[in-house]
Design a protein around this motif. Structure first.
Motif, PDB file in Angstrom:
ATOM      1  N   LEU A 177       0.785  -1.190  -0.157  1.00  8.27           N
ATOM      2  CA  LEU A 177      -0.081   0.047  -0.031  1.00  8.27           C
ATOM      3  C   LEU A 177       0.986   1.255   0.179  1.00  8.27           C
ATOM      4  CD1 LEU A 177      -2.719  -0.891   2.922  1.00  8.27           C
ATOM      5  CD2 LEU A 177      -2.812  -1.247   0.303  1.00  8.27           C
ATOM      6  N   SER A 178       0.315   2.228  -0.732  1.00 13.49           N
ATOM      7  CA  SER A 178       1.113   3.411  -0.845  1.00 13.49           C
ATOM      8  C   SER A 178       0.516   4.220   0.425  1.00 13.49           C
ATOM      9  CB  SER A 178       0.909   4.219  -1.930  1.00 13.49           C
ATOM     10  OG  SER A 178      -0.395   4.610  -2.029  1.00 13.49           O
ATOM     11  N   ASP A 179       1.259   5.465   0.537  1.00 12.95           N
ATOM     12  CA  ASP A 179       0.911   6.224   1.701  1.00 12.95           C
ATOM     13  C   ASP A 179      -0.495   6.690   1.747  1.00 12.95           C
ATOM     14  OD1 ASP A 179       3.167   5.997   3.042  1.00 12.95           O
ATOM     15  OD2 ASP A 179       4.014   7.977   2.126  1.00 12.95           O
ATOM     16  N   THR A 180      -0.979   7.033   0.431  1.00 15.48           N
ATOM     17  CA  THR A 180      -2.309   7.531   0.293  1.00 15.48           C
ATOM     18  C   THR A 180      -3.494   6.464   0.346  1.00 15.48           C
ATOM     19  OG1 THR A 180      -1.952   7.212  -2.184  1.00 15.48           O
ATOM     20  CG2 THR A 180      -1.777   9.534  -1.427  1.00 15.48           C
ATOM     21  N   GLU A 181      -3.052   5.270  -0.025  1.00 15.99           N
ATOM     22  CA  GLU A 181      -3.970   3.955  -0.168  1.00 15.99           C
ATOM     23  C   GLU A 181      -4.102   3.725   1.390  1.00 15.99           C
ATOM     24  OE1 GLU A 181      -3.092   1.601  -4.153  1.00 15.99           O
ATOM     25  OE2 GLU A 181      -1.488   1.279  -2.455  1.00 15.99           O
ATOM     26  N   ARG A 182      -2.925   3.950   2.451  1.00 15.51           N
ATOM     27  CA  ARG A 182      -3.273   3.664   3.895  1.00 15.51           C
ATOM     28  C   ARG A 182      -4.178   4.678   4.241  1.00 15.51           C
ATOM     29  NH1 ARG A 182       2.832   2.624   3.727  1.00 15.51           N
ATOM     30  NH2 ARG A 182       2.876   0.462   4.181  1.00 15.51           N
ATOM     31  N   ILE A 183      -3.884   5.881   3.842  1.00 19.78           N
ATOM     32  CA  ILE A 183      -4.946   6.739   4.244  1.00 19.78           C
ATOM     33  C   ILE A 183      -6.491   6.432   4.089  1.00 19.78           C
ATOM     34  CG2 ILE A 183      -5.657   9.157   4.249  1.00 19.78           C
ATOM     35  CD1 ILE A 183      -2.704   9.916   4.126  1.00 19.78           C
ATOM     36  N   GLU A 184      -6.774   6.325   2.865  1.00 17.69           N
ATOM     37  CA  GLU A 184      -8.106   5.901   2.185  1.00 17.69           C
ATOM     38  C   GLU A 184      -8.409   4.455   3.090  1.00 17.69           C
ATOM     39  OE1 GLU A 184      -7.593   5.078  -1.940  1.00 17.69           O
ATOM     40  OE2 GLU A 184      -7.450   7.598  -2.041  1.00 17.69           O
ATOM     41  N   ALA A 185      -7.696   3.567   3.401  1.00 17.86           N
ATOM     42  CA  ALA A 185      -7.989   2.423   3.947  1.00 17.86           C
ATOM     43  C   ALA A 185      -8.231   2.599   5.800  1.00 17.86           C
ATOM     44  CB  ALA A 185      -7.156   1.193   3.700  1.00 17.86           C
ATOM     45  N   LEU A 186      -8.009   3.743   6.194  1.00 17.39           N
ATOM     46  CA  LEU A 186      -7.889   4.023   7.344  1.00 17.39           C
ATOM     47  C   LEU A 186      -6.981   3.216   8.149  1.00 17.39           C
ATOM     48  CD1 LEU A 186     -11.775   4.488   7.870  1.00 17.39           C
ATOM     49  CD2 LEU A 186     -10.060   6.401   7.643  1.00 17.39           C
ATOM     50  N   ASP A 187      -5.943   3.061   7.639  1.00 16.98           N
ATOM     51  CA  ASP A 187      -4.848   2.297   8.254  1.00 16.98           C
ATOM     52  C   ASP A 187      -4.009   2.785   9.288  1.00 16.98           C
ATOM     53  OD1 ASP A 187      -3.000   0.384   8.740  1.00 16.98           O
ATOM     54  OD2 ASP A 187      -2.047   0.061   6.997  1.00 16.98           O
ATOM     55  N   GLU A 188      -3.846   2.595  10.313  1.00 16.63           N
ATOM     56  CA  GLU A 188      -3.470   3.429  11.653  1.00 16.63           C
ATOM     57  C   GLU A 188      -1.799   3.212  11.559  1.00 16.63           C
ATOM     58  OE1 GLU A 188      -4.824   5.902  13.338  1.00 16.63           O
ATOM     59  OE2 GLU A 188      -6.753   5.582  12.397  1.00 16.63           O
ATOM     60  N   THR A 189      -1.189   2.992  10.577  1.00 15.82           N
ATOM     61  CA  THR A 189       0.351   3.082  10.304  1.00 15.82           C
ATOM     62  C   THR A 189       0.828   4.163  10.128  1.00 15.82           C
ATOM     63  OG1 THR A 189       0.313   2.060   8.122  1.00 15.82           O
ATOM     64  CG2 THR A 189       0.155   0.453  10.060  1.00 15.82           C
ATOM     65  N   ASN A 190       0.693   5.154  10.934  1.00 12.75           N
ATOM     66  CA  ASN A 190       1.532   6.536  10.464  1.00 12.75           C
ATOM     67  C   ASN A 190       2.877   6.513  10.784  1.00 12.75           C
ATOM     68  OD1 ASN A 190       1.266   6.351  13.357  1.00 12.75           O
ATOM     69  ND2 ASN A 190       0.957   8.545  13.694  1.00 12.75           N
ATOM     70  N   PHE A 191       3.581   5.458  11.308  1.00  9.61           N
ATOM     71  CA  PHE A 191       4.768   5.184  11.573  1.00  9.61           C
ATOM     72  C   PHE A 191       5.667   4.591  10.442  1.00  9.61           C
ATOM     73  CE2 PHE A 191       2.247   1.590  13.447  1.00  9.61           C
ATOM     74  CZ  PHE A 191       3.062   0.638  12.886  1.00  9.61           C
ATOM     75  N   ILE A 192       4.790   4.269   9.353  1.00  6.47           N
ATOM     76  CA  ILE A 192       5.575   3.938   7.853  1.00  6.47           C
ATOM     77  C   ILE A 192       5.524   4.874   7.119  1.00  6.47           C
ATOM     78  CG2 ILE A 192       5.705   2.023   6.324  1.00  6.47           C
ATOM     79  CD1 ILE A 192       4.545   0.254   8.282  1.00  6.47           C
ATOM     80  N   SER A 193       6.609   5.180   6.248  1.00  3.56           N
ATOM     81  CA  SER A 193       6.779   6.060   5.112  1.00  3.56           C
ATOM     82  C   SER A 193       7.653   5.479   4.183  1.00  3.56           C
ATOM     83  CB  SER A 193       7.060   7.476   5.601  1.00  3.56           C
ATOM     84  OG  SER A 193       7.297   8.245   4.387  1.00  3.56           O
ATOM     85  N   GLY A 194       6.944   5.188   2.911  1.00  2.00           N
ATOM     86  CA  GLY A 194       7.794   4.243   2.018  1.00  2.00           C
ATOM     87  C   GLY A 194       8.185   3.012   2.607  1.00  2.00           C
ATOM     88  N   ASN A 195       9.535   2.444   2.625  1.00  2.00           N
ATOM     89  CA  ASN A 195       9.937   1.525   3.263  1.00  2.00           C
ATOM     90  C   ASN A 195      10.672   1.644   4.535  1.00  2.00           C
ATOM     91  OD1 ASN A 195       8.948  -0.116   1.064  1.00  2.00           O
ATOM     92  ND2 ASN A 195      10.919  -0.047  -0.013  1.00  2.00           N
ATOM     93  N   ASN A 196      10.657   2.937   5.066  1.00  2.00           N
ATOM     94  CA  ASN A 196      11.018   3.223   6.464  1.00  2.00           C
ATOM     95  C   ASN A 196      10.118   3.195   7.690  1.00  2.00           C
ATOM     96  OD1 ASN A 196      13.545   3.794   5.442  1.00  2.00           O
ATOM     97  ND2 ASN A 196      12.892   5.759   4.707  1.00  2.00           N
ATOM     98  N   LEU A 197      10.611   2.434   8.716  1.00  2.00           N
ATOM     99  CA  LEU A 197       9.655   2.583   9.859  1.00  2.00           C
ATOM    100  C   LEU A 197      10.142   3.726  10.831  1.00  2.00           C
ATOM    101  CD1 LEU A 197       7.653  -0.143  11.610  1.00  2.00           C
ATOM    102  CD2 LEU A 197       9.624   0.942  13.054  1.00  2.00           C
ATOM    103  N   ASP A 198       9.319   4.502  11.260  1.00  2.00           N
ATOM    104  CA  ASP A 198       9.816   5.422  12.436  1.00  2.00           C
ATOM    105  C   ASP A 198       9.484   4.770  13.889  1.00  2.00           C
ATOM    106  OD1 ASP A 198      10.301   7.469  14.135  1.00  2.00           O
ATOM    107  OD2 ASP A 198       9.148   8.869  12.874  1.00  2.00           O
ATOM    108  N   VAL A 199      10.626   4.394  14.402  1.00  2.00           N
ATOM    109  CA  VAL A 199      10.503   3.733  15.790  1.00  2.00           C
ATOM    110  C   VAL A 199       9.772   4.780  16.592  1.00  2.00           C
ATOM    111  CG1 VAL A 199      11.859   2.632  17.652  1.00  2.00           C
ATOM    112  CG2 VAL A 199      12.440   2.321  15.303  1.00  2.00           C
ATOM    113  N   ASP A 200      10.286   5.946  16.616  1.00  2.59           N
ATOM    114  CA  ASP A 200       9.894   6.866  17.773  1.00  2.59           C
ATOM    115  C   ASP A 200       8.234   6.848  17.751  1.00  2.59           C
ATOM    116  OD1 ASP A 200      12.253   6.805  18.845  1.00  2.59           O
ATOM    117  OD2 ASP A 200      12.598   8.989  17.973  1.00  2.59           O
TER     118      ASP A 200
END
Length: 172
Positions: A91-114
């Motif tokens: 899923l792209s960032d826009t597809e995640r938003i449309e699917a109401l996916d709560e993974t705001n800590f993932i951007s592209g292939n990076n995971l923001d630990v904080d």
């Protein structure tokens, strides 16, 4: 801390184990700032489930200082959070938003630990923090902590429905 998951995504069945550090010294919310007293390194385990689906298993141990909801004394709360979450990297960032996916800590292939840890702590915050179960709170007139002693304030509570009758007797 950012973790690049590109190599993990490219190999089905690959497992990646990382020990990360939650960098902030204060946990900030709209309700206030809570100092972080103790934090252990975060144990992260990523497993490629195939078809660009990743299983994240994490263990978070952290301690925060909260004010007691009744007497305002500082209370240390320890959190031990075990998380198991699966997410789709197709899923792209826009597809995640449309699917109401709560993974705001993932951007592209990076995971923001904080951002990931912040969200998990926020979900586990207690509704009410008390220094002890029988906390008496503070006097609503003078501010004395009633756990350590009493004050000389008049604590008589009158029924507000009887205010008009009380006014009549006071005028006589």
């Amino acid at each position: 801390m950012q973790i690049n998951l590109s190599e993990l995504i490219s190999k089905e069945g690959k497992i990646l184990e990382i020990e990360a550090v939650y960098e902030p010294e204060v946990f900030r919310t709209k309700l206030g700032d809570y100092p972080i007293v103790k934090k252990d390194p975060i144990q992260l385990r990523f497993t490629n489930l195939g078809e660009k689906r990743i299983l994240l298993e994490a263990v978070i141990s952290i301690s925060l200082l909260f004010p007691c909801d009744r007497c305002l004394e500082e209370v240390q709360k320890d959190f031990h959070i075990e998380v198991e979450r699966e997410f789709d990297m197709k899923l792209s960032d826009t597809e995640r938003i449309e699917a109401l996916d709560e993974t705001n800590f993932i951007s592209g292939n990076n995971l923001d630990v904080d951002a990931f840890v912040y969200g998990e702590i926020l979900l586990n915050l207690p509704m009410k923090v008390l220094c002890r179960k029988d906390c008496k709170g503070i006097c609503n007139r003078c501010g004395t902590n009633l756990n350590y002693g009493t004050c000389n304030c008049d604590t008589t509570e009158l029924d507000p429905r009887m205010a008009k009758i009380r006014d009549i007797f006071e005028n006589l």
